[in-house]
Design a protein around this motif. Structure first.
Motif, short mmCIF file in Angstrom:
data_model
loop_
_atom_site.label_atom_id
_atom_site.label_comp_id
_atom_site.label_asym_id
_atom_site.label_seq_id
_atom_site.Cartn_x
_atom_site.Cartn_y
_atom_site.Cartn_z
N GLY A 35 0.79 -1.22 0.00
CA GLY A 35 0.00 0.00 0.00
C GLY A 35 0.82 1.27 0.00
O GLY A 35 0.26 2.36 -0.10
N GLN A 36 2.15 1.16 0.10
CA GLN A 36 3.01 2.34 0.05
C GLN A 36 3.59 2.50 -1.35
O GLN A 36 3.27 1.74 -2.27
CB GLN A 36 4.14 2.21 1.07
CG GLN A 36 3.68 2.20 2.51
CD GLN A 36 4.86 2.15 3.47
OE1 GLN A 36 5.78 1.34 3.33
NE2 GLN A 36 4.84 3.02 4.47
N THR A 37 4.46 3.48 -1.52
CA THR A 37 5.18 3.67 -2.77
C THR A 37 6.64 3.92 -2.46
O THR A 37 7.04 4.03 -1.30
CB THR A 37 4.64 4.87 -3.58
OG1 THR A 37 4.98 6.09 -2.91
CG2 THR A 37 3.12 4.79 -3.75
N ARG A 38 7.45 4.04 -3.51
CA ARG A 38 8.89 4.25 -3.33
C ARG A 38 9.20 5.53 -2.58
O ARG A 38 10.27 5.67 -1.98
CB ARG A 38 9.58 4.26 -4.69
CG ARG A 38 9.28 5.47 -5.59
CD ARG A 38 9.90 5.30 -6.96
NE ARG A 38 9.92 6.49 -7.79
CZ ARG A 38 8.92 6.88 -8.57
NH1 ARG A 38 7.78 6.16 -8.61
NH2 ARG A 38 9.03 7.97 -9.31
N HIS A 39 8.26 6.49 -2.60
CA HIS A 39 8.51 7.78 -1.97
C HIS A 39 8.60 7.68 -0.45
O HIS A 39 9.12 8.59 0.20
CB HIS A 39 7.43 8.77 -2.38
CG HIS A 39 7.36 8.98 -3.87
ND1 HIS A 39 8.40 9.55 -4.58
CD2 HIS A 39 6.41 8.64 -4.77
CE1 HIS A 39 8.07 9.59 -5.87
NE2 HIS A 39 6.88 9.04 -6.01
N ALA A 40 8.13 6.56 0.12
CA ALA A 40 8.28 6.36 1.56
C ALA A 40 9.75 6.28 1.95
O ALA A 40 10.10 6.50 3.12
CB ALA A 40 7.55 5.08 1.98
N TRP A 41 10.63 5.96 0.98
CA TRP A 41 12.04 5.77 1.26
C TRP A 41 12.91 6.94 0.84
O TRP A 41 14.14 6.85 0.88
CB TRP A 41 12.55 4.52 0.53
CG TRP A 41 12.11 3.21 1.06
CD1 TRP A 41 11.48 2.22 0.34
CD2 TRP A 41 12.28 2.69 2.38
NE1 TRP A 41 11.25 1.13 1.15
CE2 TRP A 41 11.73 1.39 2.41
CE3 TRP A 41 12.84 3.22 3.55
CZ2 TRP A 41 11.72 0.60 3.56
CZ3 TRP A 41 12.83 2.44 4.70
CH2 TRP A 41 12.27 1.14 4.69
N ALA A 42 12.33 8.06 0.43
CA ALA A 42 13.13 9.16 -0.12
C ALA A 42 14.19 9.64 0.87
O ALA A 42 15.36 9.82 0.51
CB ALA A 42 12.23 10.33 -0.53
N GLY A 43 13.80 9.85 2.12
CA GLY A 43 14.76 10.31 3.12
C GLY A 43 15.86 9.30 3.36
O GLY A 43 17.04 9.66 3.45
N ALA A 44 15.49 8.02 3.44
CA ALA A 44 16.48 6.96 3.63
C ALA A 44 17.41 6.87 2.43
O ALA A 44 18.62 6.67 2.58
CB ALA A 44 15.78 5.63 3.87
N GLY A 45 16.86 7.03 1.21
CA GLY A 45 17.68 6.97 0.02
C GLY A 45 18.74 8.06 0.01
O GLY A 45 19.91 7.81 -0.33
N GLN A 46 18.36 9.26 0.41
CA GLN A 46 19.31 10.36 0.46
C GLN A 46 20.39 10.09 1.50
O GLN A 46 21.58 10.35 1.27
CB GLN A 46 18.57 11.66 0.78
CG GLN A 46 17.65 12.13 -0.32
CD GLN A 46 16.73 13.25 0.11
OE1 GLN A 46 16.83 13.77 1.22
NE2 GLN A 46 15.82 13.64 -0.77
N ARG A 47 19.99 9.56 2.64
CA ARG A 47 20.96 9.31 3.71
C ARG A 47 21.92 8.19 3.31
O ARG A 47 23.12 8.26 3.60
CB ARG A 47 20.22 8.95 4.99
CG ARG A 47 21.14 8.81 6.20
CD ARG A 47 20.37 8.85 7.49
NE ARG A 47 21.28 8.82 8.63
CZ ARG A 47 20.88 8.97 9.89
NH1 ARG A 47 19.60 9.18 10.16
NH2 ARG A 47 21.76 8.94 10.88
N ILE A 48 21.42 7.17 2.66
CA ILE A 48 22.28 6.07 2.21
C ILE A 48 23.28 6.56 1.19
O ILE A 48 24.46 6.20 1.22
CB ILE A 48 21.40 4.93 1.64
CG1 ILE A 48 20.62 4.25 2.77
CG2 ILE A 48 22.25 3.90 0.89
CD1 ILE A 48 19.52 3.34 2.28
N ALA A 49 22.82 7.40 0.26
CA ALA A 49 23.73 7.96 -0.75
C ALA A 49 24.80 8.83 -0.09
O ALA A 49 25.98 8.77 -0.47
CB ALA A 49 22.95 8.77 -1.77
N ALA A 50 24.42 9.62 0.91
CA ALA A 50 25.38 10.47 1.61
C ALA A 50 26.44 9.65 2.34
O ALA A 50 27.55 10.12 2.56
CB ALA A 50 24.65 11.38 2.59
N ALA A 51 26.08 8.41 2.69
CA ALA A 51 27.03 7.52 3.37
C ALA A 51 27.94 6.77 2.39
O ALA A 51 28.73 5.93 2.81
CB ALA A 51 26.26 6.52 4.25
N GLY A 52 27.80 7.05 1.10
CA GLY A 52 28.71 6.47 0.11
C GLY A 52 28.19 5.26 -0.62
O GLY A 52 28.97 4.48 -1.18
#
Length: 292
Positions: A35-52
């Protein structure tokens, strides 16, 4: 802010849409809950990318901008087959398999993909508030909320926000409804409805106790075969996963780490994104010697 859009081919040739965050590093694939979409992970995606790392936040079949499946094939195993297909494409591109971060439905897909369908598909597995066995009363409450406005929809984003606030009274109402708007779609009658295929509910929850028990047995069997690094993150106020479920899972998967996020419910990342992010990034950091 969303990353560039990437499309993958699912197990049945179905188009799966993802946002990509980051340009280099070990890949991490994030799968949302039912029932969710990929946008639920936007904040996590940014943080993961910032971690390399490189993060892919994927709309699963029948959800968001990914294809609805005409056959109505929305069993847990179908989501697992899509995961095997997408992980294979990511592995080919990056030369290493992805770490999967799976919330609820996404986590079940990970258990089946790695433990039953195609061992070696993943580098590691992060399960967000899900184990093979869960509280069925909690499942019923979630399904009831998802089904309640499935036909009538909402007149506005604000009306949908009111419904969520009534269902999750412990969660502060967000200052902006832009994120919620991405989980809704405008239908020809002008109403807003959740951004998923209604067949997802009928296919997953209209199959009776016998089929549910068979699915649970398959998940338990698959979990017992997991040999990769595993992290289980539970919401301390989870509606689905009790501490007894956690103990049983850790007996099935002795190498699994466990983090309990106080004051979070089933939507752990939404309730306590700070604590969730710290646990996730710490786990990824510890994996780095495995994937230099």
């Amino acid at each position: 802010m969303s990353g560039p859009v990437r499309c993958f081919a699912g197990a049945d040739g179905n188009r799966l849409v993802a946002d990509r965050f980051g340009s280099d590093g070990a890949p991490v694939l994030l799968l949302h809950g039912g029932g969710q979409t990929r946008h639920a992970w936007a904040g996590a995606g940014q943080r993961i990318a910032a971690a390399g790392h490189v993060a892919y936040c994927l709309d699963q079949r029948g959800h968001g901008e990914s294809d609805w499946v005409a056959s109505g094939r929305y069993a847990f195993g179908d989501f697992g087959r899509d995961l095997v297909a997408v992980a294979g494409q990511i592995t080919q591109e990056h030369g290493r398999p992805p770490v999967l971060v799976g919330a609820s439905l996404g986590g079940l897909a990970g258990i089946l993909a790695e433990g039953h369908q195609a061992p070696g598909t993943l580098a590691a597995l992060v399960l967000v508030d899900i184990t093979p066995r869960v509280d069925l009363d909690g499942v019923s409450r979630i399904v009831a909320f998802m089904s309640e406005r499935m036909e009538d929809g909402f007149a506005s984003v604000e009306e949908a926000a009111d419904a969520i606030a009534a269902y999750l009274p412990h969660r502060p109402r967000p200052g902006s409804l832009d994120g919620l708007a991405k989980n809704l779609r405008r239908t020809p009658d002008g109403r807003l409805r959740w951004h998923w295929d209604p067949k997802f509910i009928s296919a997953r929850h209209g199959d009776g106790d016998v089929s549910r028990a068979m699915a649970e047995d398959e998940l338990v069997s698959a979990a017992r075969r997991l040999s990769l690094p595993v992290l289980l993150i539970r919401g301390g106020r989870s509606e689905l996963v009790s501490l007894a479920h956690v103990e049983e899972f850790r007996a099935m998967v002795p190498q699994a780490r466990f983090v309990d996020v106080e004051a979070a419910g089933h939507m752990v990342a939404g309730d306590r994104n700070d604590v969730f992010g710290e646990a996730l990034i710490g786990f990824l950091r510890d994996l780095s010697p495995v994937h230099p």
